[in-house]
Scaffold this motif. Structure first.
Motif, PDB file in Angstrom:
ATOM      1  N   ASN A  53      15.288  -7.213  -5.562  1.00  0.00           N
ATOM      2  CA  ASN A  53      14.685  -7.587  -4.282  1.00  0.00           C
ATOM      3  C   ASN A  53      13.874  -6.436  -3.706  1.00  0.00           C
ATOM      4  OD1 ASN A  53      15.601 -10.236  -4.174  1.00  0.00           O
ATOM      5  ND2 ASN A  53      17.544  -9.619  -3.268  1.00  0.00           N
ATOM      6  N   LEU A  54      14.372  -5.221  -3.824  1.00  0.00           N
ATOM      7  CA  LEU A  54      13.629  -4.057  -3.351  1.00  0.00           C
ATOM      8  C   LEU A  54      12.307  -3.923  -4.089  1.00  0.00           C
ATOM      9  CD1 LEU A  54      13.522  -1.447  -1.647  1.00  0.00           C
ATOM     10  CD2 LEU A  54      14.635  -0.309  -3.576  1.00  0.00           C
ATOM     11  N   VAL A  55      12.312  -4.116  -5.395  1.00  0.00           N
ATOM     12  CA  VAL A  55      11.081  -4.025  -6.186  1.00  0.00           C
ATOM     13  C   VAL A  55      10.102  -5.121  -5.775  1.00  0.00           C
ATOM     14  CG1 VAL A  55      10.149  -4.330  -8.523  1.00  0.00           C
ATOM     15  CG2 VAL A  55      12.123  -2.866  -8.144  1.00  0.00           C
ATOM     16  N   MET A  56      10.603  -6.340  -5.613  1.00  0.00           N
ATOM     17  CA  MET A  56       9.708  -7.460  -5.282  1.00  0.00           C
ATOM     18  C   MET A  56       9.078  -7.278  -3.906  1.00  0.00           C
ATOM     19  SD  MET A  56      11.624 -10.818  -6.896  1.00  0.00           S
ATOM     20  CE  MET A  56      12.952 -10.780  -5.737  1.00  0.00           C
ATOM     21  N   VAL A  57       9.893  -7.020  -2.904  1.00  0.00           N
ATOM     22  CA  VAL A  57       9.371  -6.885  -1.544  1.00  0.00           C
ATOM     23  C   VAL A  57       8.520  -5.627  -1.421  1.00  0.00           C
ATOM     24  CG1 VAL A  57      10.030  -6.589   0.866  1.00  0.00           C
ATOM     25  CG2 VAL A  57      11.217  -8.254  -0.539  1.00  0.00           C
ATOM     26  N   GLY A  58       8.923  -4.556  -2.072  1.00  0.00           N
ATOM     27  CA  GLY A  58       8.138  -3.330  -2.036  1.00  0.00           C
ATOM     28  C   GLY A  58       6.763  -3.500  -2.644  1.00  0.00           C
ATOM     29  N   SER A  59       6.675  -4.217  -3.744  1.00  0.00           N
ATOM     30  CA  SER A  59       5.359  -4.427  -4.354  1.00  0.00           C
ATOM     31  C   SER A  59       4.483  -5.321  -3.479  1.00  0.00           C
ATOM     32  CB  SER A  59       5.508  -5.023  -5.747  1.00  0.00           C
ATOM     33  OG  SER A  59       6.063  -6.315  -5.688  1.00  0.00           O
ATOM     34  N   ALA A  60       5.088  -6.312  -2.841  1.00  0.00           N
ATOM     35  CA  ALA A  60       4.307  -7.172  -1.949  1.00  0.00           C
ATOM     36  C   ALA A  60       3.810  -6.378  -0.735  1.00  0.00           C
ATOM     37  CB  ALA A  60       5.147  -8.361  -1.497  1.00  0.00           C
ATOM     38  N   PHE A  61       4.662  -5.535  -0.169  1.00  0.00           N
ATOM     39  CA  PHE A  61       4.238  -4.710   0.969  1.00  0.00           C
ATOM     40  C   PHE A  61       3.155  -3.711   0.563  1.00  0.00           C
ATOM     41  CE2 PHE A  61       8.209  -5.660   3.449  1.00  0.00           C
ATOM     42  CZ  PHE A  61       7.532  -6.144   4.566  1.00  0.00           C
ATOM     43  N   THR A  62       3.278  -3.163  -0.626  1.00  0.00           N
ATOM     44  CA  THR A  62       2.288  -2.190  -1.080  1.00  0.00           C
ATOM     45  C   THR A  62       0.903  -2.815  -1.188  1.00  0.00           C
ATOM     46  OG1 THR A  62       3.977  -0.999  -2.307  1.00  0.00           O
ATOM     47  CG2 THR A  62       1.699  -0.581  -2.935  1.00  0.00           C
ATOM     48  N   THR A  63       0.822  -3.989  -1.793  1.00  0.00           N
ATOM     49  CA  THR A  63      -0.496  -4.644  -1.909  1.00  0.00           C
ATOM     50  C   THR A  63      -1.002  -5.083  -0.547  1.00  0.00           C
ATOM     51  OG1 THR A  63       0.577  -6.756  -2.394  1.00  0.00           O
ATOM     52  CG2 THR A  63      -0.110  -5.419  -4.276  1.00  0.00           C
ATOM     53  N   THR A  64      -0.118  -5.504   0.338  1.00  0.00           N
ATOM     54  CA  THR A  64      -0.548  -5.920   1.675  1.00  0.00           C
ATOM     55  C   THR A  64      -1.058  -4.732   2.478  1.00  0.00           C
ATOM     56  OG1 THR A  64       1.075  -7.713   1.641  1.00  0.00           O
ATOM     57  CG2 THR A  64       0.202  -7.067   3.783  1.00  0.00           C
ATOM     58  N   ILE A  65      -0.356  -3.629   2.425  1.00  0.00           N
ATOM     59  CA  ILE A  65      -0.793  -2.435   3.159  1.00  0.00           C
ATOM     60  C   ILE A  65      -2.111  -1.912   2.592  1.00  0.00           C
ATOM     61  CG2 ILE A  65      -0.195  -0.025   3.626  1.00  0.00           C
ATOM     62  CD1 ILE A  65       2.715  -0.975   3.901  1.00  0.00           C
ATOM     63  N   ALA A  66      -2.259  -1.982   1.282  1.00  0.00           N
ATOM     64  CA  ALA A  66      -3.522  -1.543   0.679  1.00  0.00           C
ATOM     65  C   ALA A  66      -4.677  -2.437   1.116  1.00  0.00           C
ATOM     66  CB  ALA A  66      -3.407  -1.551  -0.845  1.00  0.00           C
ATOM     67  N   ALA A  67      -4.410  -3.728   1.318  1.00  0.00           N
ATOM     68  CA  ALA A  67      -5.464  -4.639   1.757  1.00  0.00           C
ATOM     69  C   ALA A  67      -5.801  -4.455   3.236  1.00  0.00           C
ATOM     70  CB  ALA A  67      -5.049  -6.080   1.491  1.00  0.00           C
ATOM     71  N   LEU A  68      -4.938  -3.832   4.002  1.00  0.00           N
ATOM     72  CA  LEU A  68      -5.175  -3.600   5.424  1.00  0.00           C
ATOM     73  C   LEU A  68      -6.122  -2.429   5.679  1.00  0.00           C
ATOM     74  CD1 LEU A  68      -1.651  -4.072   7.012  1.00  0.00           C
ATOM     75  CD2 LEU A  68      -3.672  -5.480   7.374  1.00  0.00           C
ATOM     76  N   ASP A  69      -6.751  -1.927   4.658  1.00  0.00           N
ATOM     77  CA  ASP A  69      -7.594  -0.753   4.778  1.00  0.00           C
ATOM     78  C   ASP A  69      -8.944  -1.059   5.442  1.00  0.00           C
ATOM     79  OD1 ASP A  69      -8.114   1.930   4.482  1.00  0.00           O
ATOM     80  OD2 ASP A  69      -9.056   1.664   2.520  1.00  0.00           O
ATOM     81  N   ALA A  70      -9.150  -2.296   5.870  1.00  0.00           N
ATOM     82  CA  ALA A  70     -10.426  -2.663   6.498  1.00  0.00           C
ATOM     83  C   ALA A  70     -10.616  -1.890   7.796  1.00  0.00           C
ATOM     84  CB  ALA A  70     -10.460  -4.160   6.772  1.00  0.00           C
ATOM     85  N   LYS A  71     -11.861  -1.562   8.089  1.00  0.00           N
ATOM     86  CA  LYS A  71     -12.147  -0.772   9.295  1.00  0.00           C
ATOM     87  C   LYS A  71     -11.936  -1.593  10.560  1.00  0.00           C
ATOM     88  CE  LYS A  71     -15.139   2.415   7.034  1.00  0.00           C
ATOM     89  NZ  LYS A  71     -14.441   3.593   6.823  1.00  0.00           N
ATOM     90  N   GLU A  72     -12.404  -2.829  10.555  1.00  0.00           N
ATOM     91  CA  GLU A  72     -12.214  -3.711  11.703  1.00  0.00           C
ATOM     92  C   GLU A  72     -11.452  -4.950  11.271  1.00  0.00           C
ATOM     93  OE1 GLU A  72     -15.508  -4.819  14.143  1.00  0.00           O
ATOM     94  OE2 GLU A  72     -16.480  -2.903  13.841  1.00  0.00           O
ATOM     95  N   PRO A  73     -10.155  -4.974  11.486  1.00  0.00           N
ATOM     96  CA  PRO A  73      -9.409  -6.166  11.089  1.00  0.00           C
ATOM     97  C   PRO A  73      -9.696  -7.339  12.042  1.00  0.00           C
ATOM     98  CG  PRO A  73      -7.934  -4.562  12.076  1.00  0.00           C
ATOM     99  CD  PRO A  73      -9.292  -3.932  11.989  1.00  0.00           C
ATOM    100  N   THR A  74     -10.132  -8.420  11.486  1.00  0.00           N
ATOM    101  CA  THR A  74     -10.375  -9.631  12.279  1.00  0.00           C
ATOM    102  C   THR A  74      -9.183 -10.559  12.110  1.00  0.00           C
ATOM    103  OG1 THR A  74     -11.505 -10.718  10.445  1.00  0.00           O
ATOM    104  CG2 THR A  74     -12.862  -9.391  11.943  1.00  0.00           C
ATOM    105  N   TRP A  75      -9.163 -11.610  12.906  1.00  0.00           N
ATOM    106  CA  TRP A  75      -8.044 -12.536  12.814  1.00  0.00           C
ATOM    107  C   TRP A  75      -8.073 -13.261  11.481  1.00  0.00           C
ATOM    108  CZ3 TRP A  75      -8.502 -17.747  12.169  1.00  0.00           C
ATOM    109  CH2 TRP A  75      -9.754 -18.310  12.391  1.00  0.00           C
TER     110      TRP A  75
END
Length: 111
Positions: free
Chosen positions: A57-79
């Protein structure tokens, strides 16, 4: 008390070697001897399964959070970006849980 029980079991084994017990007595002795081993194996199995599931579970959730945080790198997050990220994160977590725990196969085999 356990020492006495072990001593009596040893005496019974010695006596059984001298006098061949019937099949029903042999089965009864076997069931008594094996029950403690089975309980020990079940306890160890639960411990290892709990550890494995926690780490998985740690591996699964950690990998999902990692890809999500990496995708949040946008300068202006829109809805729209946030909605896409939330939906994709939820789908990722659901597919990981479904792929690991295999609920369909469990249902099939239980049926």
């Amino acid at each position: 008390m356990e020492g006495n029980l072990d001593q009596h079991r040893d005496e019974l084994r010695f006596f059984s070697a001298l006098v061949r017990p019937g099949l029903s007595e042999q089965r009864a002795l076997y069931r008594e001897d094996v029950q403690a081993l089975i309980e020990n194996y079940q306890q160890d199995s639960r411990k290892y399964r709990r550890t494995h599931n926690s780490l998985q579970n740690l591996v699964m959730v950690g990998s999902a959070f990692t890809t999500t945080i990496a995708a949040l790198d946008a300068k202006e997050p829109t809805w729209q970006n946030i909605a896409v990220l939330a939906i994709s994160f939820a789908i990722t977590v659901a597919s990981m849980i479904n792929g690991y725990y295999k609920f369909r196969e469990r249902s099939y085999f239980l049926q």
